[in-house]
Design a protein around this motif. Structure first.
Motif, PDB file in Angstrom:
ATOM      1  N   LEU A   1      -7.604   0.354  -3.399  1.00 20.45           N
ATOM      2  CA  LEU A   1      -6.450  -0.494  -3.730  1.00 20.45           C
ATOM      3  C   LEU A   1      -6.727  -1.862  -3.108  1.00 20.45           C
ATOM      4  O   LEU A   1      -7.007  -1.951  -1.916  1.00 20.45           O
TER       5      LEU A   1
ATOM      6  N   SER B   1      -5.435  -6.061  -2.860  1.00 22.15           N
ATOM      7  CA  SER B   1      -4.302  -6.953  -3.113  1.00 22.15           C
ATOM      8  C   SER B   1      -4.712  -8.416  -2.968  1.00 22.15           C
ATOM      9  O   SER B   1      -5.739  -8.734  -2.363  1.00 22.15           O
TER      10      SER B   1
ATOM     11  N   ARG C   1       0.835  -1.212   0.000  1.00 21.95           N
ATOM     12  CA  ARG C   1       0.000   0.000   0.000  1.00 21.95           C
ATOM     13  C   ARG C   1       0.869   1.261   0.000  1.00 21.95           C
ATOM     14  O   ARG C   1       0.694   2.148  -0.838  1.00 21.95           O
TER      15      ARG C   1
ATOM     16  N   GLN D   1       1.368   4.027  -3.025  1.00 23.08           N
ATOM     17  CA  GLN D   1       1.113   5.477  -2.848  1.00 23.08           C
ATOM     18  C   GLN D   1       2.328   6.291  -3.274  1.00 23.08           C
ATOM     19  O   GLN D   1       2.210   7.292  -3.979  1.00 23.08           O
TER      20      GLN D   1
END
Ligand SMILES: Cc1cc2nc3c(=O)[nH]c(=O)nc-3n(C[C@H](O)[C@H](O)[C@H](O)COP(=O)(O)OP(=O)(O)OC[C@H]3O[C@@H](n4cnc5c(N)ncnc54)[C@H](O)[C@@H]3O)c2cc1C
Length: 399
Positions: free
Chosen positions: A274, A276, A249, A253
């Protein structure tokens, strides 16, 4: 309890692996039930990219890739340390010379409906809960929870587990994965931007740095333009004891803020969170058949250790599995049927073993330690021949 519907074959999971298996079985006239725990359309965390090998599989299933919703790409655009190169997909005569993108939100439903149209009985919102086994431990069906919450059983001559990375069906039969093979993790997010509306390439970054220590990401970043004006932006890598887990993460970013401002990948352009997920690589369940159960796709760890690509492999393995099952069903239960079923892992090995063995080694020794940067040094990126060879190797496109 209802005894449910009997079928010749039960396929668990309607991702690319399960739907492809069901398409090829149904086309061969096999009575197949395809169980899917979710309702379509549904999301699946993915990069949404298909190389020519994946397109080849769609064509073999008779999927109409000229219909709206598909976006073609002619190759990759690689970014590394300020250098950029464009490499076309090879024109081999064996595979198409283009790739495709389509969000898994659409793609998976399209494939599952295609299986249904071909003759498979698709049962959505039906979750397999446990394999059914006979006294000898052979898988003879599956118990499930139906769409209305009722327990139901599907008994079948042969069961195919294509339930993705969780591999619950295989695990429930006491079939663990080979822990020596790599498992990557990756994250992606959708953005809307017009910066790529006429871009016909998949973008890859080999120079992403990890947040926190600025070491090389043990993987790569991607930007795949979709037909609907969105892009799929993501990154992933293989964990390694040398550097510990990557904070995907934070790395994402940091990476987004370093991408060109004119692409306008601001927070307001983001169209999803986002998300995963894990990528099981390197053929982590071998041989892929035992005791009445075939494993296909992520449940067999079929993601390529070279590229992180798993859709093409899932569909191709589905075709191989369906061929073996179709032949097996012409034989009575017993040794000769088993011989036909064992042809599935034999054929997977014949096609992929060398490629995956070498890939597992490179993933462990190079990608997991240093990322993709060493492969994309100035000498390599300056040579058209070498970059073409690399594209062939990564996408497994032999002529
Ligand atoms: C972030 C990320 C990016 C990726 N990018 C790419 C890419 O760009 N290109 C590429 O080729 N690959 C990519 N991959 C890999 C690819 O997503 C997988 O390899 C592929 O989805 C495998 O297909 P599958 O059918 O085996 O499994 P899945 O797609 O996971 O499908 C499994 C299905 O089984 C269903 N299921 C699970 N359990 C049950 C149950 N108990 N009962 C009934 N149904 C069940 C699930 O709901 C699902 O529909 C990416 C993966 C990740 C995580």
């Amino acid at each position: 309890m209802s005894t449910g519907l009997d079928a010749q074959v039960v396929v668990i999971g309607a991702g690319p692996a399960g739907s492809a298996t069901a398409v090829h079985l149904a086309r061969a006239g096999v009575d197949v039930v395809l169980l899917e725990k979710d309702a379509f359309p549904r999301d699946k965390v993915c990069g949404d990219g298909l190389t020519p090998r994946g397109v080849h599989q769609l064509l073999r299933m008779g999927v109409d890739i000229t219909a709206p919703g598909w976006r073609r790409n002619r190759g990759v655009h690689v970014h590394c340390d300020g250098r950029e190169i464009e490499v076309d997909w090879p024109d081999t005569g064996r595979y198409p010379d283009f790739g495709l993108t389509r969000s898994r939100h659409d793609f998976d439903e399209l494939l599952a409906r295609h299986a249904e149209t071909t003759g498979a009985r698709l049962r959505t919102r039906t979750k397999a809960t446990a394999p059914l086994t006979d006294a000898a431990g052979r898988v003879v069906g599956v118990s499930a929870t139906s769409a209305d919450g009722e327990p139901v059983e599907y008994r079948a001559a042969i069961v195919v587990a294509s339930d993705g990375v969780s591999a619950r069906s295989a695990l429930a039969t006491g079939w663990p994965r080979d822990t020596r093979t790599p498992i990557a993790t990756a994250a992606r997010r959708y953005y809307r931007t017009d910066a790529f509306h006429d871009d016909d390439r998949l973008h890859l970054w080999a120079d992403v740095s990890r947040a926190g220590d600025d070491a090389a990401l043990p993987g790569y970043g991607w930007l795949f333009p979709l037909a609907d004006g969105r892009i799929n932006l993501g990154l992933g890598g293989v964990p390694h004891h040398r550097h510990g887990a990557t904070d995907l993460r934070a790395t994402f970013q940091q990476w987004v803020t370093r991408l060109p401002r004119q692409w306008k990948l601001e927070e307001s352009a983001a169209e999803s969170p986002l998300r995963s997920a894990a990528l099981p690589m390197g053929l982590n369940r071998r041989p892929q058949y035992r005791d009445g159960l075939l494993v296909v796709g992520d449940s067999a760890g079929m993601v390529s250790p070279w590229s992180g690509e798993g859709i093409a492999q899932a569909m191709e393995a589905g075709e191989i599995a369906a061929g073996a099952v179709t032949l097996a069903l012409t034989r009575p239960p017993g040794a000769r049927r088993e011989q036909a079923l064992r042809h599935y892992p034999t054929e997977v090995d014949r096609r992929w073993r060398t490629h995956y063995r070498l890939g597992n080694l490179v993933a462990e020794q190079v990608f997991a330690r240093y990322g993709y940067r060493p492969l994309l040094n100035p000498a390599v990126m300056g040579s058209k021949m070498t970059t073409r060879l690399l594209a062939r190797l990564f996408a497994h496109l032999r002529s």
